[in-house]
Design an enzyme around this catalytic site. Structure first.
Site, mmCIF file in Angstrom:
data_model
loop_
_atom_site.group_PDB
_atom_site.id
_atom_site.type_symbol
_atom_site.label_atom_id
_atom_site.label_comp_id
_atom_site.label_asym_id
_atom_site.label_seq_id
_atom_site.Cartn_x
_atom_site.Cartn_y
_atom_site.Cartn_z
ATOM 1 N N TYR A 147 0.827 -1.206 0.000
ATOM 2 C CA TYR A 147 0.000 0.000 0.000
ATOM 3 C C TYR A 147 0.865 1.261 0.000
ATOM 4 O O TYR A 147 0.551 2.244 -0.667
ATOM 5 C CB TYR A 147 -0.935 -0.004 1.216
ATOM 6 C CG TYR A 147 -1.759 1.255 1.348
ATOM 7 C CD1 TYR A 147 -2.868 1.469 0.536
ATOM 8 C CD2 TYR A 147 -1.424 2.228 2.277
ATOM 9 C CE1 TYR A 147 -3.626 2.626 0.642
ATOM 10 C CE2 TYR A 147 -2.169 3.392 2.391
ATOM 11 C CZ TYR A 147 -3.269 3.582 1.572
ATOM 12 O OH TYR A 147 -4.009 4.735 1.687
ATOM 13 N N GLU A 148 1.977 1.214 0.744
ATOM 14 C CA GLU A 148 2.859 2.371 0.852
ATOM 15 C C GLU A 148 3.892 2.430 -0.275
ATOM 16 O O GLU A 148 4.854 3.189 -0.197
ATOM 17 C CB GLU A 148 3.543 2.393 2.226
ATOM 18 C CG GLU A 148 2.551 2.672 3.341
ATOM 19 C CD GLU A 148 3.196 2.831 4.705
ATOM 20 O OE1 GLU A 148 4.398 2.495 4.870
ATOM 21 O OE2 GLU A 148 2.489 3.293 5.620
ATOM 22 N N TYR B 104 -7.254 10.576 10.418
ATOM 23 C CA TYR B 104 -6.600 11.085 11.624
ATOM 24 C C TYR B 104 -7.141 12.465 11.999
ATOM 25 O O TYR B 104 -7.372 12.746 13.175
ATOM 26 C CB TYR B 104 -5.086 11.129 11.451
ATOM 27 C CG TYR B 104 -4.458 9.785 11.168
ATOM 28 C CD1 TYR B 104 -4.917 8.619 11.782
ATOM 29 C CD2 TYR B 104 -3.400 9.660 10.273
ATOM 30 C CE1 TYR B 104 -4.343 7.390 11.517
ATOM 31 C CE2 TYR B 104 -2.818 8.441 10.014
ATOM 32 C CZ TYR B 104 -3.299 7.302 10.636
ATOM 33 O OH TYR B 104 -2.725 6.090 10.372
ATOM 34 N N GLU C 76 3.925 2.591 15.304
ATOM 35 C CA GLU C 76 4.753 2.302 14.134
ATOM 36 C C GLU C 76 3.899 1.968 12.921
ATOM 37 O O GLU C 76 4.139 2.474 11.834
ATOM 38 C CB GLU C 76 5.716 1.147 14.436
ATOM 39 C CG GLU C 76 6.611 0.754 13.289
ATOM 40 C CD GLU C 76 7.607 1.833 12.886
ATOM 41 O OE1 GLU C 76 8.086 1.771 11.740
ATOM 42 O OE2 GLU C 76 7.912 2.734 13.684
ATOM 43 N N ASN D 134 -0.778 10.157 1.591
ATOM 44 C CA ASN D 134 -1.819 9.241 2.072
ATOM 45 C C ASN D 134 -3.044 10.005 2.578
ATOM 46 O O ASN D 134 -3.334 10.043 3.780
ATOM 47 C CB ASN D 134 -1.238 8.332 3.152
ATOM 48 C CG ASN D 134 -2.142 7.164 3.489
ATOM 49 O OD1 ASN D 134 -3.312 7.140 3.119
ATOM 50 N ND2 ASN D 134 -1.594 6.217 4.216
ATOM 51 N N VAL E 161 -5.459 -1.785 8.329
ATOM 52 C CA VAL E 161 -6.711 -2.538 8.255
ATOM 53 C C VAL E 161 -6.837 -3.052 6.834
ATOM 54 O O VAL E 161 -6.581 -2.312 5.869
ATOM 55 C CB VAL E 161 -7.920 -1.654 8.640
ATOM 56 C CG1 VAL E 161 -9.236 -2.395 8.440
ATOM 57 C CG2 VAL E 161 -7.784 -1.176 10.089
ATOM 58 N N GLY F 39 -14.829 0.566 11.240
ATOM 59 C CA GLY F 39 -14.458 1.025 12.574
ATOM 60 C C GLY F 39 -13.256 0.346 13.195
ATOM 61 O O GLY F 39 -12.915 0.636 14.344
ATOM 62 N N GLY G 37 -13.619 1.114 6.876
ATOM 63 C CA GLY G 37 -14.919 1.760 7.008
ATOM 64 C C GLY G 37 -15.832 1.078 8.006
ATOM 65 O O GLY G 37 -16.961 1.518 8.223
#
Length: 160
Positions: A24-25, A130, A82, A123, A86, A94, A92
């Protein structure tokens, strides 16, 4: 959904999620961690990191891996998150919020000063998440890292 401490039997799943996070990163080949290393870090005689997992439908849907830091100004520990990840098909629901709430609860119960983490500038989904929780960026700070040849040079006293 259940949030619980990671168990030794969870190591393989957590490591797979770490690989998924690296993809993903945009760093799919960056993970060098092994099941043995992760097990030692989490469950060895002197654990250096801690993890909680989010479970639903009898499967781990996400995890938070963290360690303690220390505020010299506050005089107490804090939590450095760190990794928070999910599974895409569970987002979505929770899980991420529950994992962060659990870390905040741990920090509050133990008298820690903060929970902090880094997020990649691109991101946007995570940044929005956040922000929605009331977290805020530390724009006046820049993260530095010594690694590879630079780390070796500094360690050997040969850095320019």
């Amino acid at each position: 959904m259940t949030i619980r401490d990671a168990r030794p039997a969870d190591v393989a799943t957590i490591l797979q999620l770490i690989h998924d996070l690296a993809i993903y990163e945009k760093e799919p080949d960056a993970v060098r961690n092994t099941p043995e290393q992760l097990h030692q870090a989490l469950f060895g005689p002197a654990p250096s990191v801690f993890a909680q997992v989010a479970e639903s439908d009898d499967a781990i849907q996400g995890f938070a891996l963290w360690f303690l830091n220390y505020s010299t100004w506050e005089g107490v520990n804090g939590i450095y998150l760190e990794d928070l990840y999910v599974r895409p098909d569970a987002r979505g629901e929770g899980h991420g919020k529950a994992l962060l709430q659990n870390l905040a609860r741990i920090a509050a119960e133990r008298g820690y000063a903060r929970v902090e983490w880094s997020v990649l500038n691109w991101n946007e989904p995570s940044i929005s998440f956040y922000d929605s929780l009331g977290a805020f960026p530390q724009d006046e700070w820049t993260t530095y890292r010594l690694t590879g040849p630079a780390l070796t040079a500094v360690a050997n006293g040969t850095a320019t």
